[in-house]
Design a protein around this motif. Sequence first.
Motif, PDB file in Angstrom:
ATOM      1  N   GLY A 264       9.450 -19.852  10.083  1.00 39.24           N
ATOM      2  CA  GLY A 264       9.923 -18.786   9.202  1.00 39.24           C
ATOM      3  C   GLY A 264      10.256 -19.249   7.800  1.00 39.24           C
ATOM      4  N   ALA A 265       9.694 -20.380   7.388  1.00 41.56           N
ATOM      5  CA  ALA A 265      10.064 -20.984   6.098  1.00 41.56           C
ATOM      6  C   ALA A 265       9.822 -20.056   4.914  1.00 41.56           C
ATOM      7  CB  ALA A 265       9.290 -22.288   5.889  1.00 41.56           C
ATOM      8  N   ASP A 266       8.795 -19.210   4.973  1.00 37.78           N
ATOM      9  CA  ASP A 266       8.456 -18.356   3.833  1.00 37.78           C
ATOM     10  C   ASP A 266       8.968 -16.931   3.974  1.00 37.78           C
ATOM     11  OD1 ASP A 266       7.261 -20.483   2.667  1.00 37.78           O
ATOM     12  OD2 ASP A 266       5.195 -19.763   2.878  1.00 37.78           O
ATOM     13  N   LYS A 269      10.240 -14.474   0.981  1.00 38.25           N
ATOM     14  CA  LYS A 269       9.522 -14.623  -0.285  1.00 38.25           C
ATOM     15  C   LYS A 269       8.752 -13.348  -0.601  1.00 38.25           C
ATOM     16  CE  LYS A 269       8.964 -19.655  -0.103  1.00 38.25           C
ATOM     17  NZ  LYS A 269       7.988 -20.780  -0.117  1.00 38.25           N
ATOM     18  N   SER A 270       8.501 -13.112  -1.872  1.00 40.00           N
ATOM     19  CA  SER A 270       7.775 -11.910  -2.279  1.00 40.00           C
ATOM     20  C   SER A 270       6.301 -12.026  -1.913  1.00 40.00           C
ATOM     21  CB  SER A 270       7.941 -11.682  -3.781  1.00 40.00           C
ATOM     22  OG  SER A 270       6.879 -12.247  -4.508  1.00 40.00           O
ATOM     23  N   LEU A 271       5.625 -10.887  -1.959  1.00 39.00           N
ATOM     24  CA  LEU A 271       4.185 -10.871  -1.674  1.00 39.00           C
ATOM     25  C   LEU A 271       3.341 -10.981  -2.939  1.00 39.00           C
ATOM     26  CD1 LEU A 271       3.932  -8.176   1.158  1.00 39.00           C
ATOM     27  CD2 LEU A 271       4.504 -10.609   1.281  1.00 39.00           C
ATOM     28  N   ALA A 272       3.956 -11.210  -4.052  1.00 40.09           N
ATOM     29  CA  ALA A 272       3.207 -11.352  -5.303  1.00 40.09           C
ATOM     30  C   ALA A 272       2.199 -12.477  -5.189  1.00 40.09           C
ATOM     31  CB  ALA A 272       4.169 -11.629  -6.452  1.00 40.09           C
ATOM     32  N   GLY A 273       0.975 -12.189  -5.581  1.00 43.58           N
ATOM     33  CA  GLY A 273      -0.089 -13.188  -5.521  1.00 43.58           C
ATOM     34  C   GLY A 273      -0.820 -13.244  -4.202  1.00 43.58           C
ATOM     35  N   LEU A 274      -0.365 -12.472  -3.215  1.00 45.22           N
ATOM     36  CA  LEU A 274      -1.027 -12.470  -1.908  1.00 45.22           C
ATOM     37  C   LEU A 274      -2.212 -11.511  -1.942  1.00 45.22           C
ATOM     38  CD1 LEU A 274      -0.238 -14.094   0.605  1.00 45.22           C
ATOM     39  CD2 LEU A 274       0.790 -12.015   1.527  1.00 45.22           C
ATOM     40  N   VAL A 457       2.549 -19.190   8.899  1.00 45.90           N
ATOM     41  CA  VAL A 457       3.751 -19.004   8.085  1.00 45.90           C
ATOM     42  C   VAL A 457       3.536 -17.905   7.057  1.00 45.90           C
ATOM     43  CG1 VAL A 457       5.202 -20.120   6.338  1.00 45.90           C
ATOM     44  CG2 VAL A 457       4.646 -21.325   8.444  1.00 45.90           C
ATOM     45  N   ARG A 458       2.379 -17.891   6.442  1.00 46.59           N
ATOM     46  CA  ARG A 458       2.060 -16.858   5.456  1.00 46.59           C
ATOM     47  C   ARG A 458       2.014 -15.483   6.112  1.00 46.59           C
ATOM     48  NH1 ARG A 458      -3.186 -18.358   2.860  1.00 46.59           N
ATOM     49  NH2 ARG A 458      -1.942 -19.486   1.320  1.00 46.59           N
ATOM     50  N   LEU A 460       3.595 -14.484   8.851  1.00 40.16           N
ATOM     51  CA  LEU A 460       4.959 -14.074   9.180  1.00 40.16           C
ATOM     52  C   LEU A 460       5.712 -13.604   7.932  1.00 40.16           C
ATOM     53  CD1 LEU A 460       5.742 -16.918  11.719  1.00 40.16           C
ATOM     54  CD2 LEU A 460       5.814 -14.470  12.255  1.00 40.16           C
ATOM     55  N   ARG A 461       5.448 -14.253   6.807  1.00 37.03           N
ATOM     56  CA  ARG A 461       6.060 -13.841   5.546  1.00 37.03           C
ATOM     57  C   ARG A 461       5.677 -12.410   5.190  1.00 37.03           C
ATOM     58  NH1 ARG A 461       3.176 -16.192   0.229  1.00 37.03           N
ATOM     59  NH2 ARG A 461       3.810 -14.619  -1.311  1.00 37.03           N
ATOM     60  N   ALA A 462       4.389 -12.076   5.302  1.00 38.22           N
ATOM     61  CA  ALA A 462       3.927 -10.737   4.943  1.00 38.22           C
ATOM     62  C   ALA A 462       4.468  -9.686   5.911  1.00 38.22           C
ATOM     63  CB  ALA A 462       2.400 -10.705   4.924  1.00 38.22           C
ATOM     64  N   ALA A 463       4.455 -10.008   7.198  1.00 41.48           N
ATOM     65  CA  ALA A 463       4.955  -9.057   8.193  1.00 41.48           C
ATOM     66  C   ALA A 463       6.444  -8.792   7.993  1.00 41.48           C
ATOM     67  CB  ALA A 463       4.692  -9.592   9.594  1.00 41.48           C
ATOM     68  N   ALA A 464       7.208  -9.855   7.701  1.00 45.33           N
ATOM     69  CA  ALA A 464       8.641  -9.690   7.492  1.00 45.33           C
ATOM     70  C   ALA A 464       8.933  -8.872   6.239  1.00 45.33           C
ATOM     71  CB  ALA A 464       9.312 -11.060   7.406  1.00 45.33           C
ATOM     72  N   ALA A 465       8.169  -9.098   5.178  1.00 49.71           N
ATOM     73  CA  ALA A 465       8.371  -8.328   3.952  1.00 49.71           C
ATOM     74  C   ALA A 465       8.162  -6.843   4.215  1.00 49.71           C
ATOM     75  CB  ALA A 465       7.420  -8.827   2.861  1.00 49.71           C
ATOM     76  N   TYR A 466       7.132  -6.530   4.987  1.00 47.84           N
ATOM     77  CA  TYR A 466       6.855  -5.127   5.299  1.00 47.84           C
ATOM     78  C   TYR A 466       7.980  -4.529   6.138  1.00 47.84           C
ATOM     79  CZ  TYR A 466       4.581  -0.843   6.723  1.00 47.84           C
ATOM     80  OH  TYR A 466       4.300   0.487   6.934  1.00 47.84           O
ATOM     81  N   MET A 467       8.391  -5.228   7.202  1.00 51.68           N
ATOM     82  CA  MET A 467       9.391  -4.667   8.110  1.00 51.68           C
ATOM     83  C   MET A 467      10.787  -4.643   7.486  1.00 51.68           C
ATOM     84  SD  MET A 467       8.207  -5.795  11.951  1.00 51.68           S
ATOM     85  CE  MET A 467       9.397  -4.628  12.652  1.00 51.68           C
ATOM     86  N   ASP A 468      11.056  -5.534   6.550  1.00 50.83           N
ATOM     87  CA  ASP A 468      12.322  -5.463   5.820  1.00 50.83           C
ATOM     88  C   ASP A 468      12.370  -4.200   4.955  1.00 50.83           C
ATOM     89  OD1 ASP A 468      13.220  -7.811   6.920  1.00 50.83           O
ATOM     90  OD2 ASP A 468      12.893  -9.023   5.116  1.00 50.83           O
ATOM     91  N   ALA A 469      11.244  -3.889   4.328  1.00 49.45           N
ATOM     92  CA  ALA A 469      11.184  -2.727   3.436  1.00 49.45           C
ATOM     93  C   ALA A 469      11.044  -1.419   4.203  1.00 49.45           C
ATOM     94  CB  ALA A 469      10.025  -2.884   2.457  1.00 49.45           C
ATOM     95  N   TYR A 470      10.363  -1.472   5.348  1.00 46.74           N
ATOM     96  CA  TYR A 470      10.091  -0.261   6.125  1.00 46.74           C
ATOM     97  C   TYR A 470      10.445  -0.509   7.595  1.00 46.74           C
ATOM     98  CZ  TYR A 470       7.475   0.573   1.862  1.00 46.74           C
ATOM     99  OH  TYR A 470       7.121   0.722   0.537  1.00 46.74           O
ATOM    100  N   PRO A 471      11.733  -0.613   7.889  1.00 48.06           N
ATOM    101  CA  PRO A 471      12.143  -0.952   9.258  1.00 48.06           C
ATOM    102  C   PRO A 471      11.860   0.164  10.243  1.00 48.06           C
ATOM    103  CG  PRO A 471      14.051  -0.409   7.909  1.00 48.06           C
ATOM    104  CD  PRO A 471      12.877  -0.456   6.981  1.00 48.06           C
TER     105      PRO A 471
END
Length: 482
Positions: A264-266, A269-274, A457-458, A460-471
């Motif tokens: 879960g290191a990332d 982090k934001s999704l900018a640049g993904l 890791v990348r 998991l970062r994207a999935a977490a960003a989505y679920m944090d914003a849209y739980p």
Amino acid sequence: MRDVEFPQHLSPHTARDDLTALDAEQLARGYQCGEFDPLQVTRAVLDRIERLNPLVNAYVHVAHDTALKEARESTQRWQAGKPLSPLDGIPTSLKGLTDVAGMPARAGSLITPATPCQQDAPPVRRLREAGAILLGKTNTPEFGWKAVTDNLVHGTTSNAWNTELTPGGSSGGAATAAALNLGVLHQGGDSGGSIRIPAAFSGIFGFKPTFGWTPQWPPSKAAFLSSIGPMTRSPRDAAAMLNVIGRHDAQDPYANRGQPEDWGADIGKSLAGLRIAYSPCFGSVEVDPEIASLVERAAQRLANLGADIVAVDPPVETSLETFRKIWFTASLGLWDDCDAEQREQLDPGLVENAMCAREWSSLDLFKALEERYRITQALEKFNQDYHLLLTPSVAVTPFALNHQVPPDSQMHDWEEWAPFSYPFNLSGQPAASVPCGFTSQGLPVGFQLAGGKHDDVRLLRAAAAYMDAYPTAHPAEPYRPR
């Protein structure tokens, strides 16, 4: 934080004062400060299993006494300030195919003994070492052969959102348990979508890691397609579980090294640049219109979070027959190991697959393995241009129990309605199902994110960003239509 999405006709299960509704991080904080302890939490979870499991048949074995014993020991460790890991005292389930010492591993089959296993599979051994509370075993179809969950030993598992419908499979018991908060961490296995399909049907997060990064033993007949992985309420819980089970183990000859030190290191982090490729239908798959609409909305939401979304289809046109050649041959291998009496006891659908493979030659299988190589090469090349790939998780919504395909369709095999999953078992790449809303009938929908090998890791970062914003939320009770 956005409003939690949830069907209007159900009550969400999110109360802070309900110990069964807390995630692994919240539980660990509570243990640390003495707000509550693992014994209290385990009792609450076991009480919930006792009350709700008869309605859905998610668990086929509950280790009540040993779970309480483990919880008492965990409580003592936390009180002494010496927990074994962040997962110490976290209620956890294991899939029915997984060996757990002291618990039977029937694998949903009449031909397997009901006697307890003598050893732990690698993920179980790691979880024990981490102090996790092992609640019991969850239901699966016989030897995990299909993408719905029923068998001749334990019966049928129902969907938490509508008990007349399937939760998918083969990790359907784990998915229903996760949706109803019958435990916090749930171990699934995925050889053709068996984590991601039931995760999508059940409104939870399901993650298939890069092949070889989550060791397993004993191997299935199609071990080179299979990955052990977490089925949880969030990517954070999944990463915490992977930090324990995602470690090299020499017992698995397919196991690879190089796992992340922190899965879960990332996260955060934001999704900018993904750069995310978005394929709504793999070019030609017929997708339920409500699923298509919700996944398109998810793509737009990811763009709103900073990702660069590009509409493009990946090179997966030949994957169905390639997968079938390998998958059905695995069924034939299992059938061939049985004597005449055992063959009569196997699931007829499994036998039908085996008989299809019986008509093929060794050259047919060899060519399928060659094609698998080409599919893997093409997908890895695709991922040089795109960090991740976004698709629907499945093409249909949950359908009636005790059917392998939607009963009003012209389909015959489950692979026909789940074409988005097995290409990434062929390629060995990581993939996850992320909940993204509900249909007009109140049924959950998920989108799939897949990445190149070792891009876990990348992802998991994207999935977490989505679920944090849209739980999302989970049902307080199984929904039973009148």
